[in-house]
Design a protein around this motif. Structure first.
Motif, PDB file in Angstrom:
ATOM      1  N   LEU A 176      -8.240  -5.030  -5.874  1.00 33.64           N
ATOM      2  CA  LEU A 176      -6.978  -5.743  -5.626  1.00 33.64           C
ATOM      3  C   LEU A 176      -5.788  -4.855  -5.946  1.00 33.64           C
ATOM      4  CD1 LEU A 176      -8.052  -9.172  -7.111  1.00 33.64           C
ATOM      5  CD2 LEU A 176      -7.211  -8.848  -4.763  1.00 33.64           C
ATOM      6  N   GLY A 177      -5.886  -4.098  -7.027  1.00 35.20           N
ATOM      7  CA  GLY A 177      -4.804  -3.173  -7.391  1.00 35.20           C
ATOM      8  C   GLY A 177      -4.589  -2.101  -6.336  1.00 35.20           C
ATOM      9  N   ARG A 178      -5.684  -1.576  -5.795  1.00 37.24           N
ATOM     10  CA  ARG A 178      -5.553  -0.559  -4.731  1.00 37.24           C
ATOM     11  C   ARG A 178      -4.916  -1.161  -3.478  1.00 37.24           C
ATOM     12  NH1 ARG A 178     -10.232   1.107  -7.280  1.00 37.24           N
ATOM     13  NH2 ARG A 178     -11.644  -0.029  -5.921  1.00 37.24           N
ATOM     14  N   LYS A 201       0.000  -1.688   0.024  1.00 34.57           N
ATOM     15  CA  LYS A 201       1.074  -2.512   0.589  1.00 34.57           C
ATOM     16  C   LYS A 201       2.437  -1.843   0.461  1.00 34.57           C
ATOM     17  CE  LYS A 201       1.135  -6.937  -0.255  1.00 34.57           C
ATOM     18  NZ  LYS A 201       0.989  -8.256  -0.888  1.00 34.57           N
ATOM     19  N   THR A 202       2.588  -0.923  -0.490  1.00 29.85           N
ATOM     20  CA  THR A 202       3.885  -0.261  -0.664  1.00 29.85           C
ATOM     21  C   THR A 202       4.240   0.622   0.528  1.00 29.85           C
ATOM     22  OG1 THR A 202       2.971   1.636  -1.873  1.00 29.85           O
ATOM     23  CG2 THR A 202       3.653  -0.285  -3.183  1.00 29.85           C
ATOM     24  N   GLY A 257       1.714   0.298   8.614  1.00 27.43           N
ATOM     25  CA  GLY A 257       1.187  -0.963   9.112  1.00 27.43           C
ATOM     26  C   GLY A 257       0.288  -1.583   8.050  1.00 27.43           C
ATOM     27  N   ARG A 258      -0.085  -2.823   8.276  1.00 27.17           N
ATOM     28  CA  ARG A 258      -0.902  -3.562   7.317  1.00 27.17           C
ATOM     29  C   ARG A 258      -2.324  -3.007   7.287  1.00 27.17           C
ATOM     30  NH1 ARG A 258      -4.092  -7.966   6.454  1.00 27.17           N
ATOM     31  NH2 ARG A 258      -4.591  -8.518   8.587  1.00 27.17           N
ATOM     32  N   GLY A 259      -2.888  -2.903   6.094  1.00 23.77           N
ATOM     33  CA  GLY A 259      -4.270  -2.452   5.944  1.00 23.77           C
ATOM     34  C   GLY A 259      -5.228  -3.489   6.509  1.00 23.77           C
ATOM     35  N   ILE A 260      -6.248  -3.043   7.185  1.00 20.42           N
ATOM     36  CA  ILE A 260      -7.229  -3.932   7.804  1.00 20.42           C
ATOM     37  C   ILE A 260      -8.475  -4.040   6.924  1.00 20.42           C
ATOM     38  CG2 ILE A 260      -8.604  -4.393   9.867  1.00 20.42           C
ATOM     39  CD1 ILE A 260      -5.536  -4.408  10.307  1.00 20.42           C
ATOM     40  N   TYR A 261      -8.992  -2.923   6.461  1.00 21.22           N
ATOM     41  CA  TYR A 261     -10.146  -2.899   5.560  1.00 21.22           C
ATOM     42  C   TYR A 261     -10.148  -1.564   4.828  1.00 21.22           C
ATOM     43  CZ  TYR A 261     -12.634   0.292   8.669  1.00 21.22           C
ATOM     44  OH  TYR A 261     -12.996   1.377   9.417  1.00 21.22           O
TER      45      TYR A 261
END
Length: 119
Positions: free
Chosen positions: A55-57, A62-63, A69-73
């Motif tokens: 979760l921390g990673r 997100k920064t 773009g948004r991370g997918i996996y």
């Protein structure tokens, strides 16, 4: 989104999927679990710690979302397993999938993403 059904369907993708679970922001696995007959390599406390690290990673990733773009996996291969993480519900929950090292992770990721997008 029916989290229990997602976890069951992920386990059905491939017999080399060891675990499919969904954790919340505390790192606690709330849905899903280990495949029957497969022992967990981590204690419940170690699993929660591992989930908190994942979760921390995702928080760090997100920064850079405005540029990448948004991370997918994300997928990490360890000596004894592979771990795939997929953020759900605007990152309120994290789908965690572990597989055997020799699993076809590309196929598992592809089918899991399809499942998640359909829910």
């Amino acid at each position: 989104m029916d989290y229990d059904q997602i976890c069951k369907k992920v386990l059905d993708i491939d017999p080399k999927v060891r675990f499919a679970g969904i954790c919340d922001e505390t790192g606690e696995t709330k849905y899903g679990g280990m495949r029957d007959g497969k022992p967990s390599l981590l204690s419940p406390q170690e699993s929660q710690k591992s989930n908190l690290q994942a979760l921390g990673r995702w928080g760090l990733r997100k920064t850079l979302t405005s540029k990448t773009g948004r991370g997918i996996y994300a997928m990490t291969e360890y000596e004894k397993l592979k771990r795939i993480t997929i953020p759900l519900d605007d990152d309120d929950h994290l789908l965690v999938v572990t597989t055997e090292v020799d699993a076809d992770h590309g196929n598992i990721i592809s089918k899991t993403l399809k499942l998640v997008s359909q829910e």
